[in-house]
Design an enzyme around this catalytic site. Structure first.
Site, PDB file in Angstrom:
ATOM      1  N   TRP A  16      -5.980   8.959  71.171  1.00  0.00           N
ATOM      2  CA  TRP A  16      -6.441   9.432  72.488  1.00  0.00           C
ATOM      3  C   TRP A  16      -7.952   9.297  72.571  1.00  0.00           C
ATOM      4  CZ3 TRP A  16      -4.177  11.464  76.952  1.00  0.00           C
ATOM      5  CH2 TRP A  16      -2.780  11.493  76.918  1.00  0.00           C
ATOM      6  N   HIS A  46      -2.012  14.771  67.670  1.00  0.00           N
ATOM      7  CA  HIS A  46      -1.353  13.978  68.731  1.00  0.00           C
ATOM      8  C   HIS A  46      -1.587  12.488  68.553  1.00  0.00           C
ATOM      9  CE1 HIS A  46      -0.146  17.651  70.673  1.00  0.00           C
ATOM     10  NE2 HIS A  46      -1.296  18.106  70.220  1.00  0.00           N
ATOM     11  N   ASP A  52       5.242  17.598  69.866  1.00  0.00           N
ATOM     12  CA  ASP A  52       4.392  18.567  70.564  1.00  0.00           C
ATOM     13  C   ASP A  52       5.014  19.947  70.404  1.00  0.00           C
ATOM     14  OD1 ASP A  52       2.729  16.629  71.641  1.00  0.00           O
ATOM     15  OD2 ASP A  52       3.537  16.788  73.682  1.00  0.00           O
ATOM     16  N   HIS A  56       0.768  23.495  72.718  1.00  0.00           N
ATOM     17  CA  HIS A  56      -0.140  22.394  73.094  1.00  0.00           C
ATOM     18  C   HIS A  56      -0.630  22.553  74.544  1.00  0.00           C
ATOM     19  CE1 HIS A  56      -1.764  18.400  73.496  1.00  0.00           C
ATOM     20  NE2 HIS A  56      -0.734  17.880  74.092  1.00  0.00           N
ATOM     21  N   HIS A 156       5.375  17.842  80.706  1.00  0.00           N
ATOM     22  CA  HIS A 156       5.349  18.723  79.525  1.00  0.00           C
ATOM     23  C   HIS A 156       5.837  20.139  79.910  1.00  0.00           C
ATOM     24  CE1 HIS A 156       2.579  15.700  77.724  1.00  0.00           C
ATOM     25  NE2 HIS A 156       2.878  16.238  76.559  1.00  0.00           N
ATOM     26  N   GLU A 168       6.557  12.183  70.750  1.00  0.00           N
ATOM     27  CA  GLU A 168       5.821  11.088  71.374  1.00  0.00           C
ATOM     28  C   GLU A 168       5.403  10.076  70.313  1.00  0.00           C
ATOM     29  OE1 GLU A 168       3.841  13.716  74.961  1.00  0.00           O
ATOM     30  OE2 GLU A 168       3.025  13.893  72.946  1.00  0.00           O
TER      31      GLU A 168
HETATM   32  N1  LIG Z   1      -0.505  15.376  75.982  1.00  0.00           N
HETATM   33  C1  LIG Z   1      -0.815  14.438  74.930  1.00  0.00           C
HETATM   34  C2  LIG Z   1      -2.190  14.630  74.355  1.00  0.00           C
HETATM   35  C3  LIG Z   1      -3.281  14.801  75.321  1.00  0.00           C
HETATM   36  O1  LIG Z   1      -3.068  15.020  76.485  1.00  0.00           O
HETATM   37  C4  LIG Z   1      -4.630  14.676  74.798  1.00  0.00           C
HETATM   38  C5  LIG Z   1      -4.828  14.422  73.460  1.00  0.00           C
HETATM   39  C6  LIG Z   1      -6.102  14.332  72.956  1.00  0.00           C
HETATM   40  C7  LIG Z   1      -7.196  14.463  73.755  1.00  0.00           C
HETATM   41  C8  LIG Z   1      -7.010  14.716  75.100  1.00  0.00           C
HETATM   42  C9  LIG Z   1      -5.715  14.828  75.617  1.00  0.00           C
HETATM   43  N2  LIG Z   1      -5.500  15.107  76.938  1.00  0.00           N
HETATM   44  C10 LIG Z   1      -6.586  15.339  77.711  1.00  0.00           C
HETATM   45  O2  LIG Z   1      -6.803  15.663  78.768  1.00  0.00           O
HETATM   46  C11 LIG Z   1       0.141  14.647  73.824  1.00  0.00           C
HETATM   47  O3  LIG Z   1       0.993  15.498  73.954  1.00  0.00           O
HETATM   48  O4  LIG Z   1       0.055  14.015  72.785  1.00  0.00           O
HETATM   49 ZN   LIG Z   2       2.634  15.465  74.726  1.00  0.00          ZN
HETATM   50 ZN   LIG Z   3       1.338  15.194  71.700  1.00  0.00          ZN
END
Ligand SMILES: N[C@@H](CC(=O)c1ccccc1NC=O)C(=O)O
Ligand SMILES: [Zn+2]
Ligand SMILES: [Zn+2]
Length: 204
Positions: A16, A46, A52, A56, A156, A168
């Site tokens: 990410w 992540h 998850d 989270h 989510h 994921e």
């Molecule tokens: N929802 C994603 C992760 C995610 O949203 C995220 C991961 C790292 C840094 C920022 C993220 N989202 C930011 O707005 C997940 O579940 O892996």
């Molecule tokens: Zn996620």
């Molecule tokens: Zn995740």
């Protein structure tokens, strides 16, 4: 034959944007300890193939160590969702889940070495349909079940509201749609918002 559907965790793997990149090094060499190599890792929870925990996206939700291991072991159905950029309840409605409680969505031919620009999104109504069919685990071959820019992370929340756990970052590159045995156990990290899994499937 069990098939590995886990991304290899290695330096430079997709991450990410702005999040902690994965790193692994030998912290103490065999020469230094006189007996053994000792590795250490740093990672976002992540990155790569991971589960998850509801914590989270919900401060009151359970953490990864509190989730039932039985969710992550058992039958699963791999569904081909390629061409679709939105995975709708109408699309899934037409599919016979064959009573299976774990669903993996294949949305790309093969996973890329780079973090994707666009990923298919899962309609918030999908959660209710899955719940109605008795599904309690949803796996995707994308970094998220929501769009990459979403701050509301609706899918989510909807999945959690229907007691459906999320995996994921699966690598379904070589996997045909169909019924499989499935194991993907998250590491038991107290208080964590997610954890890497080693995901494997075996044709039924
Ligand atoms: N929802 C994603 C992760 C995610 O949203 C995220 C991961 C790292 C840094 C920022 C993220 N989202 C930011 O707005 C997940 O579940 O892996
Ligand atoms: Zn996620
Ligand atoms: Zn995740």
């Amino acid at each position: 034959m069990w098939i590995d559907i886990t991304q290899t965790m290695k330096k430079g793997m997709p991450n990410w944007p702005g999040d902690t990149p994965f790193s692994f090094e030998i912290a103490y060499t065999k020469q230094q300890t006189g007996s053994v190599n000792i590795g250490k890792i740093e990672t976002s929870l992540h990155t790569g193939t991971h589960a998850d925990a509801p914590f989270h996206f919900d401060n009151n939700g359970p953490t990864i160590d509190q989730l039932d291991v039985n969710t992550f072991i058992g039958d699963c159905l791999v569904i081909d969702c390629r061409p679709h950029s939105i995975i709708s309840a109408a699309f899934l409605q037409a599919i016979d889940f064959q009573g299976v409680q774990r669903i993996l969505l294949k949305t790309v031919d093969r996973i890329s070495d780079c973090f994707p620009q666009h990923i298919p999104i899962i309609d918030a109504e999908v959660a209710a349909l899955l719940k109605e069919r008795g599904v309690f685990l949803l796996g995707v071959d994308n970094p998220s079940v929501d769009s990459l820019t979403s701050k509301e992370v609706q899918a989510h929340h909807a999945l959690y509201a229907h007691q459906i756990q999320i995996i994921e970052g699966l690598d379904l590159s070589c996997i045909e749609p169909g019924l499989y045995d499935f194991i993907a156990l998250p590491l038991k990290i107290e208080g964590a918002d997610g954890a890497p899994v080693r995901a494997v499937i075996r044709k039924k």
